[in-house]
Write a protein that holds these residues in place. Structure first.
Motif, PDB file in Angstrom:
ATOM      1  N   PRO A 236       0.834  -1.198   0.000  1.00 52.15           N
ATOM      2  CA  PRO A 236       0.000   0.000   0.000  1.00 52.15           C
ATOM      3  C   PRO A 236       0.875   1.257   0.000  1.00 52.15           C
ATOM      4  O   PRO A 236       2.083   1.166   0.240  1.00 52.15           O
ATOM      5  N   PRO A 237       0.278   2.424  -0.250  1.00 56.43           N
ATOM      6  CA  PRO A 237       1.067   3.657  -0.385  1.00 56.43           C
ATOM      7  C   PRO A 237       2.027   3.921   0.781  1.00 56.43           C
ATOM      8  O   PRO A 237       3.134   4.397   0.562  1.00 56.43           O
ATOM      9  N   GLN A 238       1.615   3.547   2.001  1.00 56.30           N
ATOM     10  CA  GLN A 238       2.498   3.901   3.127  1.00 56.30           C
ATOM     11  C   GLN A 238       3.781   3.072   3.161  1.00 56.30           C
ATOM     12  O   GLN A 238       4.689   3.360   3.936  1.00 56.30           O
TER      13      GLN A 238
ATOM     14  N   ARG B 297      -4.590  -0.885  -6.282  1.00 52.42           N
ATOM     15  CA  ARG B 297      -5.686  -1.609  -5.603  1.00 52.42           C
ATOM     16  C   ARG B 297      -5.852  -3.019  -6.172  1.00 52.42           C
ATOM     17  O   ARG B 297      -6.315  -3.927  -5.497  1.00 52.42           O
TER      18      ARG B 297
ATOM     19  N   GLY C 233      -5.204  -8.150  -1.567  1.00 46.20           N
ATOM     20  CA  GLY C 233      -5.749  -9.471  -1.332  1.00 46.20           C
ATOM     21  C   GLY C 233      -4.995 -10.582  -2.032  1.00 46.20           C
ATOM     22  O   GLY C 233      -5.446 -11.720  -2.060  1.00 46.20           O
TER      23      GLY C 233
ATOM     24  N   ILE D 248      -7.281 -10.716  -5.630  1.00 47.75           N
ATOM     25  CA  ILE D 248      -8.115 -11.865  -5.249  1.00 47.75           C
ATOM     26  C   ILE D 248      -8.391 -12.803  -6.423  1.00 47.75           C
ATOM     27  O   ILE D 248      -8.271 -14.019  -6.283  1.00 47.75           O
ATOM     28  N   PRO D 249      -8.710 -12.270  -7.614  1.00 45.81           N
ATOM     29  CA  PRO D 249      -8.970 -13.198  -8.716  1.00 45.81           C
ATOM     30  C   PRO D 249      -7.762 -14.061  -9.077  1.00 45.81           C
ATOM     31  O   PRO D 249      -7.918 -15.201  -9.507  1.00 45.81           O
ATOM     32  N   GLY D 250      -6.569 -13.530  -8.879  1.00 49.04           N
ATOM     33  CA  GLY D 250      -5.371 -14.254  -9.283  1.00 49.04           C
ATOM     34  C   GLY D 250      -4.805 -15.185  -8.224  1.00 49.04           C
ATOM     35  O   GLY D 250      -3.752 -15.785  -8.428  1.00 49.04           O
ATOM     36  N   SER D 251      -5.476 -15.293  -7.095  1.00 50.67           N
ATOM     37  CA  SER D 251      -4.934 -16.095  -6.002  1.00 50.67           C
ATOM     38  C   SER D 251      -5.556 -17.483  -5.964  1.00 50.67           C
ATOM     39  O   SER D 251      -6.767 -17.600  -5.752  1.00 50.67           O
TER      40      SER D 251
ATOM     41  N   ASN E 289      -6.572 -10.429 -13.927  1.00 52.45           N
ATOM     42  CA  ASN E 289      -6.964 -11.815 -13.655  1.00 52.45           C
ATOM     43  C   ASN E 289      -5.873 -12.627 -12.990  1.00 52.45           C
ATOM     44  O   ASN E 289      -6.109 -13.734 -12.536  1.00 52.45           O
ATOM     45  N   MET E 290      -4.664 -12.068 -12.990  1.00 56.94           N
ATOM     46  CA  MET E 290      -3.522 -12.847 -12.499  1.00 56.94           C
ATOM     47  C   MET E 290      -3.067 -12.403 -11.119  1.00 56.94           C
ATOM     48  O   MET E 290      -2.125 -12.968 -10.564  1.00 56.94           O
TER      49      MET E 290
END
Lengths: 265, 406
Positions: A63-65, A87, A91, A218-221, A214-215
């Motif tokens: 994340p940015p921080q 973003r 996940g 969450i979808p890519g996990s 897609n990779m």
């Protein structure tokens, strides 16, 4: 010798305490730090650069921080520190994280060594290093305690539970650092000043590294969290009382005997 | 991982979730908790909410991503990587066979062992005695020493031939090097350091439970769309079955095919360090010391007790980092996970990392000067006192009564 170091910003879990009343984490005042193993990776990269020349680039997906962690390793002396942040990466499991970092590495394109820390203290999986190496189709050595370039190869020691192996690997290769590898330097005053004055964070988004939604994320996990739950609390502790240490010990030993964990020999 | 959302209407503003979040990812906005961009999806907050207002955002993921494994139904069987070094099967391999046996029986399938090495024929029989139905044996001088690239190639070939639905590895220095490489090559999920593995009878999915965030939260993880479902398990967590020398099974002589690309890593030398191996994972009793021990010499007090009990010596991260005891004695999240019959914690405050490494011990005794030390929250028996007084008294008491450890 061009080197990429992958780092992660983690909460300093050694400072985490638990609220005895609620049983929840007390987070206040827990600082974010550069993952400890990753500092050994940075140190080794800097040492190799000092000896053999080249460039050290740190990258971090987060994340940015996480820019705070990158600024810290910039102060230690890396030449460039890049934040890979979007973003779409949120996940990600280790497979999808390796993909995202792999895309950034492909964008950097030129490297002789990639260093990672063995594992991050907040997840402890130790999976990103090997998964990234496989994705880039380069050899890996994990648990590295010693590195020495020799022509287009590297002589590497890797720790085992009961000793170590001396290996020879061709460059480019991915190495994961453990504590025994070196003692990380503290940023110098000059380095700190430079980091605060000159350091401009370079942020690469998913689009910048040509990541497919897609990779990653969450979808890519391939792994999915089904549920999280609090570990079963242990039964209440029985405090052994007594007027003196000897009495307490006597009472304890009687109980241990009843539990059959000590017995007459 | 997953994303979470807090239902504003249900949130009562108690802030328990804010405290529970290890990443500072929950802010209070207008008296309601809101998850910010720091969220890593760890789920630590879910349990903290008294109103159950924190919910996982369900994602439709079935047809997306690194394509799910084709023909998933064709994958049957449970496979275990049978790590051996120098002709000795690692205890964790037998422990995995024990767990694998249970899983295979729950699924009504066979249990495979993948055995790689040179002159390992005799070991194949042992694996059958400990529960394997089929041993895929790659017996080749090229496999004498572990090399990431060669071992990855052979095991991937074994997986493609035997098509197991589950593949388990020990979380050893080798297993943790190998398993992620394989997972990436065949595109499947891998869950590290599982403490519990069960089968969801309805879906036949493997439910992989592991401590997250230092053991404060447990997470159950699935690999729903990829096969095999892969997991690593730390040594000492699972129990092996009784050895049955009459057990029948099949040994399959597996043809090793290594190209130049699978042999980029050269082993120059394997050095065995001649130290007495510390075997915390197998120990029945562990006497362990932390900050309260105070010095290297301080550990002699613990050694006296360990001698009477025939116990191994453990140490907390603080004790190891101060150089009072060697790293291979370290118990905890960054050290070893142990589950002995009895764990005696002396002068250990009991950080969550430490408790994650020893919390499953059968009987836990804690000795600490501080009555509020966290270690007492997991202990069965506690004594408030100075270990330098209590431990020698305990050694004396046991000796006088002629008592020994298990």
């Amino acid at each position: 010798m061009d080197i990429i170091v992958c780092i992660k910003q983690v909460p300093d879990t050694t400072d985490v305490k638990i609220d005895p009343k609620t049983g929840t984490l007390i987070r206040e005042g827990v600082p974010s730090i550069v993952n400890p193993d990753d500092k050994h990776a940075i140190e080794e990269a800097l040492k190799l650069r000092e000896k053999h020349g080249g460039k050290v680039t740190a990258i971090s997906m987060g994340p940015p921080q996480a820019v705070v962690a990158l600024r810290e390793v910039y102060a230690m002396g890396v030449d460039e520190a890049i934040l890979v942040s979007d973003r779409m990466f949120a996940g990600s499991d280790t497979w999808a994280t390796a993909y995202a970092i792999g895309q950034a590495v492909k964008k950097i394109a030129k490297y002789d060594i990639i260093f990672c820390g063995r594992q991050a203290i907040d997840g402890d999986t130790a999976q990103i290093g090997p998964q990234l190496a496989e994705l880039l189709d380069i050899p890996q050595v994990t648990y590295v305690t010693h590195v020495e370039p020799k022509g287009d190869k590297l002589l590497v020691h890797r720790a085992l539970e009961d000793g170590h192996m001396n290996l020879e690997v061709p460059k480019p290769a991915l190495l994961t650092a453990i504590k025994e590898l070196n003692e990380p330097r503290y940023p110098s005053m000059g380095g700190i000043v430079k980091a605060h004055r000159d350091y401009q964070v370079k942020v690469w988004t998913g689009a910048d590294v040509a990541a497919s939604p897609n990779m990653t994320g969450i979808p890519g996990s391939p792994t999915k969290v089904k549920r999280t739950f609090a570990p079963e609390p242990k039964g209440k502790v029985e405090m052994i009382e007594g007027d003196s240490g000897a009495v307490k010990v006597g009472n304890l030993v009687t109980k241990l005997k009843d539990k059959n964990v000590v017995r007459e020999g | 991982m997953v994303e979470f959302k807090i239902n504003k209407d249900e949130c009562i503003g108690c802030q328990l979730c804010v405290k529970s979040c290890p990443y500072g990812a929950i802010d209070m906005v207008d008296g309601k908790a809101v998850i910010n961009e720091k969220c890593t999806g760890c789920g630590a907050c879910v349990e903290s909410c008294p109103k159950e207002a924190i919910k996982e955002i369900k994602e439709q993921v079935v047809d997306e991503g690194p394509q799910g494994t084709e023909n998933m139904g064709a994958y049957k069987g449970v496979a275990v990587f049978a790590e051996q070094r120098g002709g000795e099967i690692k205890p964790v391999a037998l422990q995995l066979l024990g767990k694998g046996r249970d899983l295979a029986e729950d699924l009504g399938v066979e249990l495979y062992a993948y055995l790689l090495g040179s002159n390992v024929q005799e070991l194949a029989k042992e694996l059958i005695a400990y529960g394997a139905d089929k041993v895929y044996m790659a017996n080749d001088p090229e496999l004498e020493n572990y090399r990431t690239d060669a071992y990855t190639k052979v095991i991937v070939d074994m997986i493609r031939e035997s098509m197991p639905e589950i593949a388990l590895y020990g979380a050893t220095y080798i297993g943790r090097d190998l398993a992620p490489r394989i997972a990436q090559r065949i595109t499947t999920g891998l869950t590290a350091d599982c403490t519990e593995l069960t089968i969801d009878k309805e879906t036949r999915n493997l439910e992989q439970t592991r401590p997250a965030f230092g053991g404060n939260v447990m997470a159950t993880i699935l690999t729903p769309n990829h096969r095999p479902q892969m997991a690593t398990v730390r040594p000492g967590i699972m129990k092996h079955k009784e050895r049955d020398p009459n057990r029948q099974g099949e040994v399959i002589d597996f043809k090793v095919q290594l190209g130049e690309k699978d042999q980029l890593i050269k082993v120059l030398e394997v050095i065995k360090e001649h130290k007495k191996a510390v075997n915390l994972e197998e120990a029945k009793i562990i006497v362990s010391g932390g900050r309260g021990v105070g010095s290297e010499e301080g550990f002699n007090v613990l050694r006296g007790l360990a001698e009477v009990l025939d116990a191994e010596i453990g140490g907390s991260r603080v004790a190891v980092e101060n150089g009072w005891i060697a790293q291979d004695h370290q118990v905890g999240q960054t050290g070893k996970t142990v589950s002995p019959e009895m764990y005696i914690a002396c002068g250990i405050s009991g950080s969550i990392q430490h408790r994650a490494g020893m919390g499953s011990s059968k009987v836990i005794v804690a000795i600490n000067k501080d009555p509020n030390a966290q270690i007492f929250t997991v202990a069965d028996y506690g004594i408030v006192g100075d270990l330098h007084e209590i431990v020698p008294l305990m050694t004396k008491e046991l000796k006088e009564k002629g008592l020994k450890g298990l």
